[in-house]
Design a protein around this motif. Structure first.
Motif, short mmCIF file in Angstrom:
data_model
loop_
_atom_site.label_atom_id
_atom_site.label_comp_id
_atom_site.label_asym_id
_atom_site.label_seq_id
_atom_site.Cartn_x
_atom_site.Cartn_y
_atom_site.Cartn_z
N GLU A 53 5.65 -12.80 1.52
CA GLU A 53 5.42 -14.20 1.74
C GLU A 53 6.19 -14.99 0.78
OE1 GLU A 53 0.75 -14.25 3.32
OE2 GLU A 53 1.50 -14.91 1.06
N MET A 54 6.67 -16.17 1.25
CA MET A 54 7.54 -16.97 0.53
C MET A 54 6.78 -18.51 0.34
SD MET A 54 11.67 -17.78 -0.02
CE MET A 54 11.76 -18.50 1.55
N ASN A 55 6.36 -18.89 -0.69
CA ASN A 55 5.56 -20.23 -0.64
C ASN A 55 4.56 -20.19 0.44
OD1 ASN A 55 7.44 -21.00 -2.48
ND2 ASN A 55 8.22 -22.76 -1.30
N GLY A 56 3.77 -18.77 0.14
CA GLY A 56 2.52 -18.65 1.07
C GLY A 56 2.68 -18.34 2.67
N LYS A 57 4.00 -18.42 3.07
CA LYS A 57 4.20 -18.06 4.59
C LYS A 57 4.94 -16.77 4.50
CE LYS A 57 4.26 -22.99 5.62
NZ LYS A 57 4.79 -24.14 6.41
N PRO A 58 4.71 -16.37 5.81
CA PRO A 58 5.38 -14.89 5.99
C PRO A 58 6.66 -14.83 6.10
CG PRO A 58 4.15 -15.46 7.91
CD PRO A 58 3.83 -16.40 6.83
N VAL A 59 7.57 -14.16 5.56
CA VAL A 59 9.20 -13.96 5.76
C VAL A 59 9.68 -12.67 6.34
CG1 VAL A 59 9.62 -15.89 4.34
CG2 VAL A 59 9.50 -13.58 3.36
N ALA A 60 8.58 -11.79 6.05
CA ALA A 60 8.87 -10.47 6.56
C ALA A 60 7.63 -9.62 6.67
CB ALA A 60 9.99 -9.59 5.80
N MET A 61 7.46 -8.63 7.61
CA MET A 61 6.05 -7.77 7.76
C MET A 61 6.37 -6.65 8.49
SD MET A 61 4.03 -10.10 11.01
CE MET A 61 4.61 -11.73 9.91
N THR A 62 5.26 -5.65 8.03
CA THR A 62 5.42 -4.28 8.83
C THR A 62 5.28 -4.34 10.21
OG1 THR A 62 4.31 -2.22 8.67
CG2 THR A 62 3.02 -3.98 8.23
N PRO A 63 5.84 -3.66 11.10
CA PRO A 63 7.01 -2.51 10.72
C PRO A 63 8.23 -2.72 10.20
CG PRO A 63 6.69 -2.53 12.89
CD PRO A 63 5.73 -3.62 12.64
N ARG A 88 -1.89 -6.53 11.28
CA ARG A 88 -3.39 -6.58 11.74
C ARG A 88 -3.96 -5.31 11.30
NH1 ARG A 88 -5.22 -11.53 12.02
NH2 ARG A 88 -3.83 -12.74 13.65
N TYR A 89 -3.13 -4.09 11.35
CA TYR A 89 -3.76 -2.64 10.88
C TYR A 89 -4.18 -2.77 9.53
CZ TYR A 89 -4.80 2.11 9.85
OH TYR A 89 -5.33 3.35 9.65
N PHE A 90 -3.36 -3.48 8.57
CA PHE A 90 -3.56 -3.55 7.30
C PHE A 90 -4.14 -4.56 6.84
CE2 PHE A 90 0.32 -0.79 7.68
CZ PHE A 90 0.04 0.19 7.11
N LYS A 91 -5.13 -5.40 7.74
CA LYS A 91 -5.95 -6.27 7.50
C LYS A 91 -5.30 -7.45 6.98
CE LYS A 91 -10.18 -3.54 7.31
NZ LYS A 91 -9.51 -2.50 7.94
N TYR A 92 -3.96 -7.90 7.09
CA TYR A 92 -3.15 -8.89 6.91
C TYR A 92 -3.35 -10.02 8.00
CZ TYR A 92 -1.09 -6.18 3.41
OH TYR A 92 -0.79 -5.17 2.32
N GLN A 131 1.04 -1.17 0.13
CA GLN A 131 0.05 -0.06 -0.12
C GLN A 131 0.73 1.13 0.01
OE1 GLN A 131 -3.22 0.37 3.19
NE2 GLN A 131 -2.82 2.40 3.26
N ASN A 132 1.36 1.59 -1.13
CA ASN A 132 2.40 2.56 -1.43
C ASN A 132 3.64 2.08 -1.14
OD1 ASN A 132 0.46 4.45 -1.85
ND2 ASN A 132 1.15 5.98 -0.67
N GLU A 133 3.91 1.37 0.13
CA GLU A 133 5.05 0.82 0.78
C GLU A 133 4.84 -0.86 0.65
OE1 GLU A 133 5.42 4.71 1.34
OE2 GLU A 133 3.89 3.61 2.39
N HIS A 134 5.89 -1.75 0.65
CA HIS A 134 5.86 -3.08 0.74
C HIS A 134 5.50 -3.22 2.32
CE1 HIS A 134 7.46 -3.69 -3.14
NE2 HIS A 134 8.52 -2.90 -2.96
N LEU A 135 4.56 -4.05 2.48
CA LEU A 135 4.06 -4.25 3.94
C LEU A 135 4.05 -5.95 4.36
CD1 LEU A 135 0.87 -1.86 3.74
CD2 LEU A 135 3.07 -1.32 4.83
N LEU A 136 4.18 -6.65 3.52
CA LEU A 136 4.31 -7.91 3.81
C LEU A 136 4.86 -8.70 2.79
CD1 LEU A 136 3.20 -10.69 5.43
CD2 LEU A 136 1.07 -10.56 3.97
#
Length: 364
Positions: free
Chosen positions: A285-295, A343-347, A278-283
């Motif tokens: 995923e690799m192979n469907g699993k999170p590898v980095a997330m905001t903030p 969670r704020y960005f509804k992920y 959302q303007n910036e990269h926020l999440l």
């Protein structure tokens, strides 16, 4: 940095785009605005947070809206000047120092142009340590400060002054005004004293951006790739290497929103990755699993040169390295995660620190 040189600005434009996590606007536009302003109005002095006097008045200046729109509507000097003048008129306070609200692309350099035009210094620090898409996502908000006054200007000469109840209302009202202004505006908000700045500003981020940019712009005298050098400087990690296979991008609600899908290369050949922005990269995923997330910070870098690629600049077929860096400690507090966590960005994830995600992946 005591006085900004043209080379400093070139380096800041590149480094701030890395720290801007894909957002903050096109760095080329910011660079040309800053260079043009210095050539026309004179050099800009840089002061550190420690050099501030408690009673000095510091005013952030930035661009708001979709980065995709800003590429089409480059601000004029008149548009850059109007919000600061309106803020001073409404508040009755003379601006002593300007500062970036975020370290990200054009928004790191808009205040350089504003400083040059008004013959005042710029602060070596910002209120995010990266770029975020919404107005309340600043360290001032985390520390309980309110944007008691906000001024916005567009290329038509319209200037709007609002007195929002808090940071969330500032975002809501300012965003709607910006949409009415055609999707981009220049904003002054969160005016603070030197004393407040010493408590809330993330210090040294212009210098950090310069150093990151210097690694990318300098001659390759080391066998180590610039991406590895940047990763080490920022205590970060390389998450993925691949080719952009599908990009979904649209302007919605005043933001550039979407996702980008990548097919793995080399050591990641059997893997895939997806970035959500959302303007910036926020999440990530690799192979469907999170590898980095905001903030925490997620940056996309060109595989060969290491140069950062923004969310609006990413193209099909681009060969990239996806990297991530830990956010400033202020963002890893409960208030920081509530304000700008996934969670704020509804992920569908609770925040997990980058280091934990990396360790979990390596342990498997």
């Amino acid at each position: 940095m005591k006085w900004l040189t043209e080379e400093d600005i070139e380096c800041i434009a590149v480094g701030a785009t890395v720290l801007g996590t894909g957002g903050g606007g096109d760095p080329y536009i910011g660079k040309m605005m800053a260079l043009s302003a210095i050539q026309q109005y004179g050099p800009v002095e840089v002061i550190t947070v420690d050099e501030l006097k408690d009673d000095q008045w510091i005013l952030p200046a930035s661009g708001m809206g979709s980065p995709s729109v800003l590429v089409e509507k480059i601000p004029s000097f008149e548009q850059l000047a109007a919000p600061l003048k309106a803020f001073e008129k409404a508040s009755g306070k003379k601006t002593d120092v300007v500062m970036p609200i975020e370290i990200g692309g054009v928004n790191s350099l808009i205040p350089v142009a504003v400083a040059a035009m008004n013959n005042i210094p710029i602060l070596d620090g910002d209120a995010m340590g990266r770029a975020f898409p919404e107005a309340q996502m600043v360290t001032f908000h985390l520390d309980g400060l309110k944007p008691e006054l906000v001024t916005l200007g567009d290329e038509q000469g319209n200037v709007v002054t609002i007195e929002p109840a808090d940071g969330y209302w500032s975002e809501k009202i300012s965003r709607n005004v910006t949409i009415s202004m055609g999707g981009s505006s220049i904003v002054c908000d969160y005016g603070i004293t030197g004393k407040q700045a010493k408590e809330s500003v993330i210090p040294g981020t212009l210098t950090l951006a310069k150093n990151v940019g210097g690694l990318l712009r300098g001659k390759r005298e080391s066998a180590e790739h610039p991406i590895s050098q940047i990763t080490r400087l920022l205590n970060g990690h390389i998450l993925f290497k691949g080719k952009a296979a599908l990009i979904k991008r649209k302007i919605e609600g005043g933001f550039t929103r979407g996702e980008a899908h990548f097919e793995g290369l080399d050591n990641f050949q059997d893997k895939s990755a997806t970035l959500f922005f959302q303007n910036e990269h926020l999440l990530a995923e690799m192979n469907g699993k999170p590898v980095a997330m905001t903030p925490d910070l997620i940056a996309v870098l060109d595989e060969e040169t290491g140069m950062p690629i923004t969310t609006e600049g990413l193209k099909y077929g681009a060969r990239v390295v996806i990297t991530a860096f830990p956010a400033h400690e202020k963002w890893r507090t409960d208030m920081g995660i509530e304000t700008a966590g996934p969670r704020y960005f509804k992920y569908p994830y609770d925040y997990i620190p980058l280091e934990t995600l990396v360790k979990e992946r390596l342990d498997k």
